[in-house]
Scaffold this motif. Structure first.
Motif, short mmCIF file in Angstrom:
data_model
loop_
_atom_site.label_atom_id
_atom_site.label_comp_id
_atom_site.label_asym_id
_atom_site.label_seq_id
_atom_site.Cartn_x
_atom_site.Cartn_y
_atom_site.Cartn_z
N ILE A 109 3.81 1.79 0.71
CA ILE A 109 2.89 1.79 -0.43
C ILE A 109 1.45 1.52 0.01
O ILE A 109 0.52 2.22 -0.39
CB ILE A 109 3.32 0.74 -1.48
N MET A 110 1.28 0.51 0.87
CA MET A 110 -0.09 0.12 1.19
C MET A 110 -0.67 0.85 2.41
O MET A 110 -1.81 1.25 2.42
CB MET A 110 -0.17 -1.39 1.42
N ASN A 130 2.88 -3.23 -3.65
CA ASN A 130 1.42 -3.22 -3.75
C ASN A 130 0.88 -4.64 -3.84
O ASN A 130 0.63 -5.16 -4.92
CB ASN A 130 0.99 -2.39 -4.97
N ALA A 152 0.16 4.69 1.73
CA ALA A 152 -0.21 5.04 0.35
C ALA A 152 0.71 6.12 -0.21
O ALA A 152 0.28 7.03 -0.90
CB ALA A 152 -1.68 5.48 0.27
N ALA A 157 3.51 6.45 -2.69
CA ALA A 157 4.31 5.86 -3.76
C ALA A 157 4.74 6.96 -4.70
O ALA A 157 4.05 7.97 -4.81
CB ALA A 157 3.49 4.81 -4.51
N ASN A 176 2.34 5.01 -8.97
CA ASN A 176 0.88 5.08 -8.89
C ASN A 176 0.26 4.92 -10.28
O ASN A 176 -0.77 4.26 -10.43
CB ASN A 176 0.44 6.39 -8.25
N ARG A 211 6.22 -2.33 1.50
CA ARG A 211 4.80 -2.66 1.62
C ARG A 211 4.12 -1.67 2.57
O ARG A 211 2.99 -1.25 2.31
CB ARG A 211 4.63 -4.09 2.14
N THR A 259 -2.84 -5.24 -5.56
CA THR A 259 -2.89 -5.33 -7.01
C THR A 259 -2.28 -6.64 -7.47
O THR A 259 -2.81 -7.31 -8.36
CB THR A 259 -2.18 -4.11 -7.63
N ALA A 315 3.89 -4.96 -9.43
CA ALA A 315 3.10 -4.44 -8.30
C ALA A 315 3.63 -5.01 -6.99
O ALA A 315 3.86 -4.28 -6.04
CB ALA A 315 1.63 -4.81 -8.48
N PHE A 374 0.42 1.26 -11.06
CA PHE A 374 -0.62 0.51 -10.34
C PHE A 374 -1.98 0.72 -11.00
O PHE A 374 -2.76 -0.21 -11.16
CB PHE A 374 -0.71 0.97 -8.87
#
Lengths: 446, 255
Positions: free
Chosen positions: A402-403, B64, A406, A408, A413, A399, B67, B59, A416
């Motif tokens: 990815i978040m 993520n 950012a 990935a 991507n 997490r 999402t 996701a 997503f």
């Protein structure tokens, strides 16, 4: 002479207690660096799990032979501690076998039973050592698992050697004691026969009384000092599981393995975006999404790390590891503990406060490549005999990657993006979602 | 579902088709097989059609959460708008997410995997595996999906369903709690694997082939893709077939 021994004993006991206390404090403090998480609900269910898994060793019996050997060491450890209690009382009070007069003829039976347990521990530890060194059980080999290189594999062997020597000391001590009783030394009160250590008496038979006294005292001191060293050593070792297995199983997750923890801090933001909720004042932006370092994990993740005994059942069942990927759930736990130990040292060196060292759990200990390889199959969680959850840590690190960063893989991507625009991980038009029904009409029998 | 709602009717169950069941050519056949089973059993069911979205599982597992929650929230809105109470799905990932992860976001439904649902229909006598292909004497091995097995402790329902076919059910070395992942979970389906010495699905297909079964039964769209790729890699697609549970039951029923 007796008084000198008594003073020395009390002094050493005090130093040991102080050292253990210091370590417990560091471990406690570093665990509490983790985020709050309520794991106190349903106490009856938790107690039942602890009794079954930690006290009852249930998961160890997934491999029955190892289960029996481990049980022998475990039962030996717990029950022989009753004798250690007597030894500590003797040492502190300057007595010898203080419980013997109280228990009468039962005393000899009790000590004989402890001797039987000691032999069980001795034999099991020898077999465990053979498994590490001779038959080379795959999951314990540093050649195959890089996290086992150096200290961890030495630690594993040292513990076993330690236990073997301690058990031999108990048996020698009792054998010399029996002979001194036979001679009629007034300090060695008549207890009756110690059943198993008798087999050792021929070794010491030729010695005179003074030599026997030396042997008995040496074995007695060697044994108790060994236990004191062991008590301190354990706090630095993977062997800490002997204590932490209990709270760790008690506080384990009660939900189904498939359920991932929610991120409520995102929920309200999503609700605002969907128009389900009105924004009230400034939106609380969390400091960080996911986990970058150990304080971002929950305290339970951190307790998991200290509870890991590096048996490698998780790694041996991990599909990524089995097929040669860098991910090893055991390494995730060991890295987390290494990070905690480093932070603990840092805090000790800086009067209890952590001074940032520019390092993080992800990147400096655990690699991105490792956490990306996880299939979230829960095999590692299923296997752990003390209910450690490596997957929970992996997902929180993901997490963050990815978040927060950012970062990935490109294909993720894409996935997503498809989800955001087409509500499907593949690039299909949402309008085509019901097209499968044409196949039904075509092939339908009626 | 919209049509039923307009007619003021409510279905016995909502069939959650899932993205693979809607778009993937191979898995569309599973969707069709399951629909035929439901029709034959006289189950009054509905689907969301174009109103369905991904549950968000890939996701969320890939890290993520935004999402995931966006998708979850809008799905919950749709499901609640229609007053859906009971859901059945053929995808263990959809199943797990709907069942275990939607409640925290306000979506509470009774959720069943199609293996459990078919077992129930068989037990109630609403599905009888007769009149179709005879499976007697054929060897079938079942590949446990992580999100059914370890994630949700469903090990027996798919096996009971297969037993109704009267086939010879053989187990792989690693099965049930020890079942080996196909390699696609946790978002792996949507990216290349990290460097290693082997692909996970090859390891698993070798184990499946060792059983000597001519049919490998799966209960998950991702497992289906991975096992199918594995069998092609071993050039055994002529002699060993991979089917979803629903396809096998439909075959047994002659649908």
């Amino acid at each position: 002479m007796a008084v000198v021994q008594q003073i020395a004993f009390i002094l050493i006991l005090g130093i040991t207690a102080w050292l253990v206390f210091q370590r417990v404090n560091v471990i406690r403090k570093t665990i509490l660096l983790g985020k709050d998480e309520d794991r106190k609900d349903q106490p009856e269910k938790r107690l039942a799990i602890m009794m079954r898994v930690a006290f009852g060793q249930k998961k160890m019996f997934d491999r029955p032979l190892i289960g029996v050997l481990h049980l022998a060491v475990y039962v030996g450890f717990i029950l022989i501690n009753i004798e250690v209690l007597e030894i500590i009382l003797d040492g502190a009070l300057g007595k010898h076998r203080i419980l013997a007069p109280l228990l009468g003829s039962f005393y000899a039976y009790l000590i004989s039973f402890f001797e039987l347990l000691a032999i069980g521990v001795l034999v099991s530890c020898i077999i465990f050592l053979i498994r590490r060194i001779v038959t080379k059980v795959e999951r314990l080999q540093p050649g195959r698992h890089r996290e086992m290189n150096g200290w961890p594999q030495l630690d594993g062997k040292l513990i076993l050697v330690f236990e073997i020597i301690l058990m031999m000391a108990i048996l020698s001590m009792n054998a010399a004691d029996s002979l001194l009783q036979d001679i009629g030394n007034p300090h060695y009160i008549q207890t009756g026969v110690f059943f198993f250590s008798q087999a050792l008496t021929p070794v010491f038979e030729g010695l005179n009384e003074n030599m026997l006294l030396v042997v008995e005292r040496f074995a007695w001191w060697f044994h108790i000092l060994g236990i004191f060293v062991f008590a301190v050593y354990v706090t630095y070792s993977k062997h800490l599981h002997i204590v932490l297995a209990f709270p760790n199983t008690y506080f384990s997750r009660l939900s189904l393995k498939g359920k991932m923890d929610n991120m409520p801090e995102i929920t309200s933001e999503v609700k605002i975006m969907l128009g389900l909720e009105n924004q009230v004042g400034e939106a609380a932006v969390p400091e960080r999404f996911g986990a970058k370092d150990v304080p971002d994990l929950s305290w339970k993740n951190l307790m998991d790390a200290y509870s890991c005994t590096e048996c490698g059942r998780c790694t041996a069942s991990c599909p990524a590891n089995l097929t040669g990927k860098k991910l090893s759930p055991r390494k995730i736990m060991m890295d987390t503990r290494d990070r905690l130990e480093d932070i603990g040292k840092n805090m000790q060196a800086n009067k209890g406060a952590f001074v940032p060292d520019g390092k993080n759990l992800i990147g400096d200990y655990i690699l991105e490549e490792e956490i990306l390889a996880c299939t979230t199959c829960n095999a590692c969680v299923q296997e752990c005999p003390v209910l450690i959850n490596p997957l929970d840590i992996i997902l929180q690190l993901r997490r963050y990657k990815i978040m927060d960063e950012a970062r990935a893989p490109g294909s993720w991507n894409m996935m997503f993006q498809n989800l955001d625009t087409n509500q499907s991980p593949w690039k299909f038009s949402p309008g085509d979602r019901f097209n499968w029904v044409e196949g039904l009409e075509k092939k339908s029998l009626d | 579902m919209a049509e039923m709602a307009a007619a003021n009717e409510s279905p016995e169950v909502l069939f959650w088709v899932g993205c693979a069941g809607s778009f993937d050519d191979r898995y569309k056949k599973v969707t069709i097989a399951f629909v035929k089973i439901l029709n034959k059993a006289g189950v009054k069911f509905a689907v969301l059609g174009t109103e369905e979205s991904c549950t968000g599982d890939p996701a969320r597992r890939a890290g993520n959460e935004f999402t995931f929650q966006m998708l979850a929230m809008s799905n919950i809105q749709v499901l609640d708008m229609y007053g859906v109470k009971k859901i059945v799905t053929a995808c263990p990932h959809c199943f797990n997410t709907l069942k275990n992860e939607y409640p925290e976001l306000g979506g509470n439904y009774e959720v069943m995997h199609h293996s459990e649902y078919m077992q129930q229909l068989i037990n109630e006598g609403r599905v009888r595996t007769e009149g179709g292909l005879a499976f007697k004497g054929r060897k079938i091995t079942f590949h446990d999906s992580c999100y059914l097995g370890r994630a949700n402790n469903i090990y027996e329902a798919p096996r009971h369903v297969l037993e109704s076919l009267d086939a010879d059910l053989v187990e792989m070395k690693r099965c049930r709690t020890k079942g080996l992942c196909c390699g696609a979970g946790g978002g792996q389906m949507f990216k290349e694997p990290e460097a290693g010495k082997k692909d996970i699905n090859i390891e698993r297909i070798e184990e499946a082939l060792e059983t000597g079964a001519d049919t490998i039964a799966v209960a998950c769209p991702f497992c289906m893709v991975m096992m199918t790729d594995g069998i092609k890699n071993k050039e055994k697609e002529g002699s060993v077939k991979i089917y979803d549970l629903a396809e096998l039951i439909a075959q047994g029923q002659g649908l």
